[in-house]
Every structure is written in C-alpha cells, then in structure tokens.
Design an enzyme around this catalytic site. Structure first.
Site, PDB file in Angstrom:
ATOM      1  N   GLU A  89     165.979  57.661  33.566  1.00  0.00           N
ATOM      2  CA  GLU A  89     164.770  58.129  34.249  1.00  0.00           C
ATOM      3  C   GLU A  89     164.733  59.654  34.347  1.00  0.00           C
ATOM      4  OE1 GLU A  89     163.755  55.821  37.732  1.00  0.00           O
ATOM      5  OE2 GLU A  89     163.108  54.277  36.306  1.00  0.00           O
ATOM      6  N   HIS A 109     166.292  49.378  30.840  1.00  0.00           N
ATOM      7  CA  HIS A 109     166.369  50.832  30.677  1.00  0.00           C
ATOM      8  C   HIS A 109     167.337  51.253  29.566  1.00  0.00           C
ATOM      9  CE1 HIS A 109     164.349  51.326  34.555  1.00  0.00           C
ATOM     10  NE2 HIS A 109     164.239  52.602  34.290  1.00  0.00           N
ATOM     11  N   CYS A 153     162.645  41.945  33.853  1.00  0.00           N
ATOM     12  CA  CYS A 153     163.746  42.622  34.548  1.00  0.00           C
ATOM     13  C   CYS A 153     164.998  41.771  34.425  1.00  0.00           C
ATOM     14  CB  CYS A 153     163.359  42.785  36.013  1.00  0.00           C
ATOM     15  SG  CYS A 153     164.650  43.433  37.061  1.00  0.00           S
ATOM     16  N   CYS A 165     169.909  45.520  30.454  1.00  0.00           N
ATOM     17  CA  CYS A 165     168.998  46.156  31.416  1.00  0.00           C
ATOM     18  C   CYS A 165     167.918  46.823  30.570  1.00  0.00           C
ATOM     19  CB  CYS A 165     169.740  47.190  32.266  1.00  0.00           C
ATOM     20  SG  CYS A 165     168.642  48.204  33.291  1.00  0.00           S
ATOM     21  N   ASP A 204     158.518  43.688  36.071  1.00  0.00           N
ATOM     22  CA  ASP A 204     159.806  44.370  36.115  1.00  0.00           C
ATOM     23  C   ASP A 204     159.879  45.111  37.453  1.00  0.00           C
ATOM     24  OD1 ASP A 204     162.296  45.400  35.135  1.00  0.00           O
ATOM     25  OD2 ASP A 204     161.301  47.292  34.695  1.00  0.00           O
ATOM     26  N   SER A 205     161.078  45.526  37.833  1.00  0.00           N
ATOM     27  CA  SER A 205     161.215  46.332  39.050  1.00  0.00           C
ATOM     28  C   SER A 205     160.491  47.662  38.904  1.00  0.00           C
ATOM     29  CB  SER A 205     162.690  46.585  39.342  1.00  0.00           C
ATOM     30  OG  SER A 205     163.288  47.241  38.248  1.00  0.00           O
TER      31      SER A 205
END
Lengths: 278, 278
Positions: free
Chosen positions: A152, A186, A73, A184, A10-11
């Site tokens: 985040e 996240h 990702c 995504c 993943d990034s």
C-alpha cells in the site's frame, strides 16, 4: 429478464486483482465490488470479527441482487467462507480452494509454501485444502504481516521490501518448496521481490485466475452466464471515502476505473436488525 | 459518592503509552481504556470515518460514567477532537496540543519535525497547534505509514526498521530540525531506531507525559481529583477479541495487566439510534 451481477468483496483494494481476472474471463458480466475500507485490514483481526463483517457485506451485496458471490479476500475466505455458505443460498466462491488446486497441480517436489496474513496462516485453511487434494504434499506456511503495508505504501521494489521478503521467506527457502502460494490479494504487487528472493526454480501461484475460472464454471453449470458479446458494467462500493481506494486501485488495475460510491454497512446492518425485531 | 473514572481511547493498543503516564501522574484514579481493535488502524482512514468511530466510542465511555476523556490516538485527536468537544459536555483532552506545547518548549533552533500517520499529517493539526503557540517556529512533517506495522510486528531494532526510518526521516534531517514530535502513540516503541537516524542533537518529544499532566490540571481545577493515597482500578475494553491486544499490550506496558473485555460498538450505536427514533 435483467441479468444479475457477480458480487465480489474484499477487506479493501486487494480483491481488485481477482475482479480483473473475473472480467478477463467473463467480459459480458456485470460486477459489483465492495471494499471494506473503513475496517481494513482483516488479516490482523479475529475470525469472529471477520465473520461478522463478511456477513454484513454479503447481506448488502444480496440486497443489490447478485447471482454469485466471490470472497476475494484470503482472510475472509479462510475464516468465514463456510459460515457464509451455510447462511446464504446463492453460490459463494472463496480464493483458498482455487489457490490450493493451482498449487497442487504445479508442484513437482511435493513441497508447497504458503504466505498470507496472520489470520489466514493461523486458520491453516490452505494446508487443509491442499491436503484434501493430495495428502502427500508437504505444506509450509508463514505469515507476512508487513507485505500489505509495503504494497500500500508502494514500496514494492526497494531495499526495505527485499530485506523484509528475505526475512519472511528464509524458512520456506530452507524447506526447499518448489511452489509458493501468494495467499493474500496484495501479494502479487510484490511478486518481483518475492520471485527474486525465492529464486527462478520456485513457481509463484496466485488464486485470482483459478478463482475466475471457478466462477465461470459455476455460472455455466447453473445456466446463469450472460450471452457472450455483451459488455458488463462494473460498480464499486467502499465503506470509507473513495479517494484512497481510487488511488491505490489504479496502481492495482493499472488504469482508470469508473465511479466509486461510499456505503455505510453499520447502518445497513442496523436497519436489517431493526426489521428482524419487528 | 463514587469517584468517576478517567476514560481513555485509542484505535488500538498504542494509547496504552498515554494510559501509563496518566497512571504514573494520578495513581489514585480509576481508568477505563477502550481500544478499537476491530477497526484499527485509524491513520489510513478518512476524517469522516474517524469522527464517526470516535463518537461511538465517546458515547460508550460516557455510558460507563467517566469524568474526563483522553483521546490518546493522534489521528482521532487531529481530526475528531473539536467535533467531540462540541457534542459532549465533559472535558475532552487530545494529545496534539500537549505534544505541540512540549515541542515549542524544547526547540532552540525554531525548526520542529513532526512524524505521524497519513491522516494526522494530512490534517496539519500539529503544525497549526505549534504555530498557535509560536508562529515563528518552522514545522516540517512527514507521514510514516510503515512505522505502526513495524512496531506491531516487533521489528523495532533490525535492519528493516533502520532502513525504513532512514527513508522517512531523510528530509527532516536535511531541514535541520532540532526537535522531532513522535506524533503517533506507536512511535515511542521505535524510539531507539528513530534516535539513531536523527542523531544525538535532535530531541524526541512524545505527548504522553504532557497529556497526563494536562489531565491532572483539569481534574484539579474542577475539584474532581480523587484523594491521594487511594489506588485506582483499571479496566480495559476492546472491540475485537482480547488476545492480540494483551500480547502487544504487554510489550507496550512491559508487564501484565488485568482483565480485558470485548464490547460491540456497532450494537451500542444501534441501540442508541433506536432509542433516538422512539
């Protein structure tokens, strides 16, 4: 013979949600996770750059002897998957196709919403994948660039998160979608606020579980599954120093994980390219 | 003899606010701007990684024959400036020292607030710089990680921006600062909302103008100023494709700018390192 590991990248830290499902489905398997934390995020960058980074990471994970690669990702899955599949010979699984399958199976109204990074939405990868499964389904998508920094920052249940979700999701609500793909890795962190804004009649879909089942299916088909009853080891690599990854990762996985090591992909690539010119 | 250019770099587009002031102060000078858009942002990354990226960029700009380097990125100024100054022989100017001088000159109460990225605030670079000028000044700092994505999303005057600013700036207000350093090149874009939250009695300081005057002073001192009356050329380089840089850059500079070219710093570094091992 030693069993090869499942490679996941993943990034950054978001792909840990996919890793979690892979470990739940296949607890006997070793995994190697790489988070490209020195260059995160991918979602605001161009396809060309994301393809270049994804190639470097795949080469690195192949050097660690993996049997299957999971592109956890969404952005890299959307813009780099086919380039990787053409270049490398091991099976490579993205998260778009499993997410699209899940959404197509869930929707009753035939109206599906997709949210993701700017790059993922610009690629139309989800729309294409859903329409390949069922061309009748109407797909509405929306980039939500502030969701990653909100997750985040840990602002997942405050007024800023609620207002932001309200603005991003307004059009999707108006379109009357009954299914929303969290496109995504996240976004599941913001699931509560997203569900509040969309209302109880909308089903939220994230690709993590479907992706894990896809991986299990491929390994079973190719006779590469490790015997049940074993317990896999998990290794974590990042391209920036591990501190931030561990802190946010604990929020994602809800507990401690093992040692995290730093690796320099630019150097890896350089060695690779120097060899090629020999 | 050909006049050398002024080199300016930032993690992305934010340093254009510094470029603008440099061009206003020294319209006769050529400039070369590099935005590391393939790896932006720096503010969430480790000092080690930011130093490595800053070195690569400095080497690249030196290969383009610059006479002075402006580190327009607050994060890179905070964590990489002294490493760069030790390694390279041309004058290198950061934005922290000029910003600190401006804040020390402005404050009457002796209480200064500093906002910046996580990396800038963790470095305490502003606090140290302000206290070197006047150890009596009390400095309170706060990381505001959502300000950069808000500025890039263009949400600079809505309820989300106001609420976010309210949360981040609450403690600084309570401390009664009369001066607030906008310690990130993106933050002037959010100036209106920040000013509203802080109130009219607080002066907002950004380092761009002071930095430009510092550059002018160094060039004058070393006899490197191009004669007035000439008109400088401006070149822009980015590490990702130029599209996003141009779009957001126009918002920053408020108008068109010239051609923007893409450069691959990983390859630059590779060539460099290959040469070194010859």
């Amino acid at each position: 013979m030693a069993w090869k590991a499942i490679g996941i990248f993943d990034s950054g830290v978001g792909g840990l949600t996919v890793l979690k499902e892979v470990v739940r489905a296949l607890p006997q398997e070793d995994t190697i996770y790489l988070g490209d934390t020195a260059r995160v995020p991918y979602g605001t960058k161009s396809p060309e750059t994301v393809v270049r980074y994804s190639r470097q990471i795949t080469r690195y994970l192949l050097s660690r002897d993996i049997k299957v690669l999971v592109v956890a990702c969404n952005t890299a899955s959307a813009v780099a998957l086919s380039a990787l599949q053409q270049e490398f010979s091991i099976p490579i699984v993205g998260v778009i196709e499993p997410g699209a399958r899940a959404a197509a199976a869930v929707t009753k109204s035939g109206k599906v919403g997709v949210i993701g990074t700017t790059a993922t939405v610009a690629s139309s990868a989800y729309t294409k994948a859903i329409k390949r499964i069922n061309p009748e389904i109407e797909v509405v998508s929306r980039a939500c660039p502030l969701f990653v920094p909100l997750a985040e920052e840990g602002w997942v249940d405050n007024e800023v998160a609620r207002l932001t979700a309200g603005i991003y999701l307004e059009d999707l609500k108006k379109h009357g979608v009954d299914t929303l793909v969290l496109g995504c890795t996240h976004y599941p962190i913001l699931r509560k606020v997203i569900a509040e804004v969309m209302g109880p009649e909308v089903t939220l879909v994230d690709a993590a579980e479907q992706t894990a089942l896809t991986v299990a299916g491929i390994l079973a088909e190719q006779g590469l599954l490790r015997p049940k009853g074993e317990r896999g080891n998990h290794h974590y690599y990042v391209t920036d120093i591990p501190a931030g990854f561990i802190r946010i990762g604990n929020r994602f996985l809800g507990g401690d994980f093992g040692d995290v090591y730093q690796v320099n992909l630019e150097q890896e690539q350089q060695e690779e390219e120097v060899e090629e010119t020999d």
